[in-house]
Design a protein around this motif. Structure first.
Motif, PDB file in Angstrom:
ATOM      1  N   LYS A  27      -4.353 -28.478  29.160  1.00 38.27           N
ATOM      2  CA  LYS A  27      -4.230 -29.319  30.363  1.00 38.27           C
ATOM      3  C   LYS A  27      -5.413 -30.276  30.480  1.00 38.27           C
ATOM      4  N   LYS A  28      -6.584 -29.810  30.071  1.00 30.49           N
ATOM      5  CA  LYS A  28      -7.774 -30.668  30.121  1.00 30.49           C
ATOM      6  C   LYS A  28      -7.638 -31.822  29.120  1.00 30.49           C
ATOM      7  N   VAL A  29      -7.090 -31.534  27.938  1.00 31.38           N
ATOM      8  CA  VAL A  29      -6.882 -32.588  26.941  1.00 31.38           C
ATOM      9  C   VAL A  29      -5.946 -33.656  27.502  1.00 31.38           C
ATOM     10  N   ILE A  30      -4.860 -33.210  28.107  1.00 28.62           N
ATOM     11  CA  ILE A  30      -3.892 -34.162  28.681  1.00 28.62           C
ATOM     12  C   ILE A  30      -4.541 -34.973  29.793  1.00 28.62           C
ATOM     13  N   GLU A  31      -5.307 -34.304  30.622  1.00 30.12           N
ATOM     14  CA  GLU A  31      -5.976 -34.996  31.738  1.00 30.12           C
ATOM     15  C   GLU A  31      -6.944 -36.051  31.211  1.00 30.12           C
ATOM     16  N   LEU A  32      -7.741 -35.699  30.207  1.00 29.33           N
ATOM     17  CA  LEU A  32      -8.724 -36.638  29.655  1.00 29.33           C
ATOM     18  C   LEU A  32      -8.042 -37.832  28.999  1.00 29.33           C
ATOM     19  N   ALA A  33      -7.014 -37.558  28.211  1.00 30.41           N
ATOM     20  CA  ALA A  33      -6.326 -38.644  27.507  1.00 30.41           C
ATOM     21  C   ALA A  33      -5.558 -39.532  28.475  1.00 30.41           C
ATOM     22  N   SER A  34      -5.077 -38.957  29.563  1.00 27.25           N
ATOM     23  CA  SER A  34      -4.286 -39.728  30.530  1.00 27.25           C
ATOM     24  C   SER A  34      -5.159 -40.629  31.396  1.00 27.25           C
ATOM     25  N   ARG A  35      -6.447 -40.370  31.440  1.00 29.69           N
ATOM     26  CA  ARG A  35      -7.339 -41.175  32.286  1.00 29.69           C
ATOM     27  C   ARG A  35      -7.551 -42.580  31.749  1.00 29.69           C
ATOM     28  N   LEU A  36      -7.357 -42.760  30.448  1.00 30.02           N
ATOM     29  CA  LEU A  36      -7.616 -44.076  29.873  1.00 30.02           C
ATOM     30  C   LEU A  36      -6.619 -45.093  30.399  1.00 30.02           C
ATOM     31  N   PRO A  37      -7.092 -46.283  30.729  1.00 28.35           N
ATOM     32  CA  PRO A  37      -6.176 -47.307  31.240  1.00 28.35           C
ATOM     33  C   PRO A  37      -5.202 -47.759  30.157  1.00 28.35           C
ATOM     34  N   ILE A  38      -3.953 -47.878  30.519  1.00 29.82           N
ATOM     35  CA  ILE A  38      -2.951 -48.362  29.575  1.00 29.82           C
ATOM     36  C   ILE A  38      -2.802 -49.854  29.780  1.00 29.82           C
ATOM     37  N   GLU A  39      -3.507 -50.600  28.967  1.00 28.15           N
ATOM     38  CA  GLU A  39      -3.463 -52.057  29.066  1.00 28.15           C
ATOM     39  C   GLU A  39      -3.144 -52.609  27.687  1.00 28.15           C
ATOM     40  N   SER A  40      -2.262 -53.559  27.638  1.00 27.52           N
ATOM     41  CA  SER A  40      -1.918 -54.154  26.352  1.00 27.52           C
ATOM     42  C   SER A  40      -2.330 -55.618  26.347  1.00 27.52           C
ATOM     43  N   ASN A  41      -2.529 -56.143  25.127  1.00 25.91           N
ATOM     44  CA  ASN A  41      -2.856 -57.558  25.027  1.00 25.91           C
ATOM     45  C   ASN A  41      -1.568 -58.382  25.088  1.00 25.91           C
ATOM     46  N   GLU A  42      -1.706 -59.678  24.846  1.00 30.86           N
ATOM     47  CA  GLU A  42      -0.540 -60.566  24.978  1.00 30.86           C
ATOM     48  C   GLU A  42       0.554 -60.267  23.962  1.00 30.86           C
ATOM     49  N   ARG A  43       0.231 -59.503  22.909  1.00 27.18           N
ATOM     50  CA  ARG A  43       1.221 -59.140  21.893  1.00 27.18           C
ATOM     51  C   ARG A  43       1.794 -57.746  22.143  1.00 27.18           C
ATOM     52  N   GLY A  44       1.435 -57.110  23.259  1.00 27.70           N
ATOM     53  CA  GLY A  44       1.963 -55.792  23.580  1.00 27.70           C
ATOM     54  C   GLY A  44       1.259 -54.673  22.848  1.00 27.70           C
ATOM     55  N   ILE A  45       0.076 -54.949  22.294  1.00 23.74           N
ATOM     56  CA  ILE A  45      -0.671 -53.936  21.554  1.00 23.74           C
ATOM     57  C   ILE A  45      -1.716 -53.302  22.460  1.00 23.74           C
ATOM     58  N   MET A  46      -1.746 -51.979  22.471  1.00 27.19           N
ATOM     59  CA  MET A  46      -2.679 -51.236  23.306  1.00 27.19           C
ATOM     60  C   MET A  46      -3.664 -50.498  22.400  1.00 27.19           C
ATOM     61  N   ALA A  47      -4.933 -50.575  22.732  1.00 27.20           N
ATOM     62  CA  ALA A  47      -5.959 -49.873  21.957  1.00 27.20           C
ATOM     63  C   ALA A  47      -6.589 -48.802  22.828  1.00 27.20           C
ATOM     64  N   ALA A  48      -6.541 -47.569  22.373  1.00 26.33           N
ATOM     65  CA  ALA A  48      -7.172 -46.464  23.091  1.00 26.33           C
ATOM     66  C   ALA A  48      -7.257 -45.279  22.156  1.00 26.33           C
ATOM     67  N   PHE A  49      -8.257 -44.444  22.350  1.00 22.26           N
ATOM     68  CA  PHE A  49      -8.427 -43.232  21.576  1.00 22.26           C
ATOM     69  C   PHE A  49      -8.431 -43.506  20.068  1.00 22.26           C
ATOM     70  N   GLY A  50      -8.983 -44.649  19.673  1.00 21.19           N
ATOM     71  CA  GLY A  50      -9.119 -44.943  18.259  1.00 21.19           C
ATOM     72  C   GLY A  50      -7.844 -45.370  17.563  1.00 21.19           C
ATOM     73  N   ILE A  51      -6.819 -45.673  18.319  1.00 24.60           N
ATOM     74  CA  ILE A  51      -5.552 -46.074  17.700  1.00 24.60           C
ATOM     75  C   ILE A  51      -5.030 -47.343  18.363  1.00 24.60           C
ATOM     76  N   TYR A  52      -4.149 -48.004  17.663  1.00 28.31           N
ATOM     77  CA  TYR A  52      -3.439 -49.142  18.230  1.00 28.31           C
ATOM     78  C   TYR A  52      -1.970 -48.743  18.373  1.00 28.31           C
ATOM     79  N   ALA A  53      -1.422 -48.966  19.546  1.00 29.29           N
ATOM     80  CA  ALA A  53      -0.032 -48.605  19.795  1.00 29.29           C
ATOM     81  C   ALA A  53       0.685 -49.783  20.412  1.00 29.29           C
ATOM     82  N   ALA A  54       1.952 -49.942  20.033  1.00 19.42           N
ATOM     83  CA  ALA A  54       2.779 -50.985  20.628  1.00 19.42           C
ATOM     84  C   ALA A  54       3.548 -50.369  21.793  1.00 19.42           C
ATOM     85  N   ILE A  55       3.546 -51.057  22.895  1.00 14.54           N
ATOM     86  CA  ILE A  55       4.282 -50.561  24.054  1.00 14.54           C
ATOM     87  C   ILE A  55       5.740 -51.009  23.930  1.00 14.54           C
TER      88      ILE A  55
END
Length: 199
Positions: A4-32
């Motif tokens: 539960k602590k892992v989920i809480e910590l990871a969920s705290r990061l803001p989910i923001e994407s750039n103009e191409r829909g790419i989000m960077a967090a936790f050392g990875i790039y993800a497409a929304i």
């Protein structure tokens, strides 16, 4: 391991994407993308081709998700956020498997849990509320076999990273199979990853 602590910590990061829909967090790039997009692209291709072609497509899906999971989870576990907040909670390889499973739950595609873990040999995971099985039932009716391509390959990727040869050479050390799926009428989706005897 406090999942539960892992989920809480990871969920705290803001989910923001750039103009191409790419989000960077936790050392990875993800497409929304909408999960609906993935489901429709996969399900419609599989139901439009013959059985032999469908098997080829399904193997390609497994391979693609395995590769994605292997590299994505490695990126997460080597990130600054992981090292700072989650790594101090990890005391054993089994803790790391639990942490990676918990991290997966942040993506919101179903809640995956560890049912059994034989260190270095076998991992059994379950998902009670995976999105895709219900959609297959609604759109196509009961399926002849499991349709949880994502969770199936993810189960193998956890074991590859934790118990396989050092990254990036461990992918495929384990192979996973879905032994029950809600899309077939089973009450729960269940996956077993074991060492790949073809190694």
């Amino acid at each position: 391991m406090d999942s539960k602590k892992v989920i809480e910590l990871a969920s705290r990061l803001p989910i923001e994407s750039n103009e191409r829909g790419i989000m960077a967090a936790f050392g990875i790039y993800a497409a929304i993308n909408y999960n609906e997009f993935f489901f429709k692209a996969v399900s419609r291709v599989i139901h439009k081709v013959d059985e032999n072609a469908a098997q080829v497509v399904e193997q390609k899906l497994y391979d693609a998700v395995l590769e994605c999971g292997y590299h994505t989870f490695h990126g997460a576990r080597t990130s600054m956020h992981w090292r700072e907040h989650i790594l101090p909670m990890i005391k054993s390889p089994e803790d790391e498997v639990q942490a990676l499973v918990a991290f997966t739950n942040v993506f919101g595609i179903g809640y995956i849990e560890v049912e059994e873990l034989a260190p270095g040999e076998r991992l059994v995971t379950t998902v009670k509320n995976a999105y895709d099985p219900g959609r297959y039932l609604e759109e196509y009716g009961p399926q002849p076999h499991g349709r949880c391509y994502m969770f199936n390959a993810c189960t193998a990727s956890y074991m590859d990273l934790v118990y396989g040869p050092r990254y990036p050479t461990g992918m495929g050390t384990f192979v996973s199979r879905e032994i029950s799926c809600r899309s077939t009428g089973a009450p729960i989706c269940r996956f077993i990853a074991e060492r790949n005897i073809k190694e």
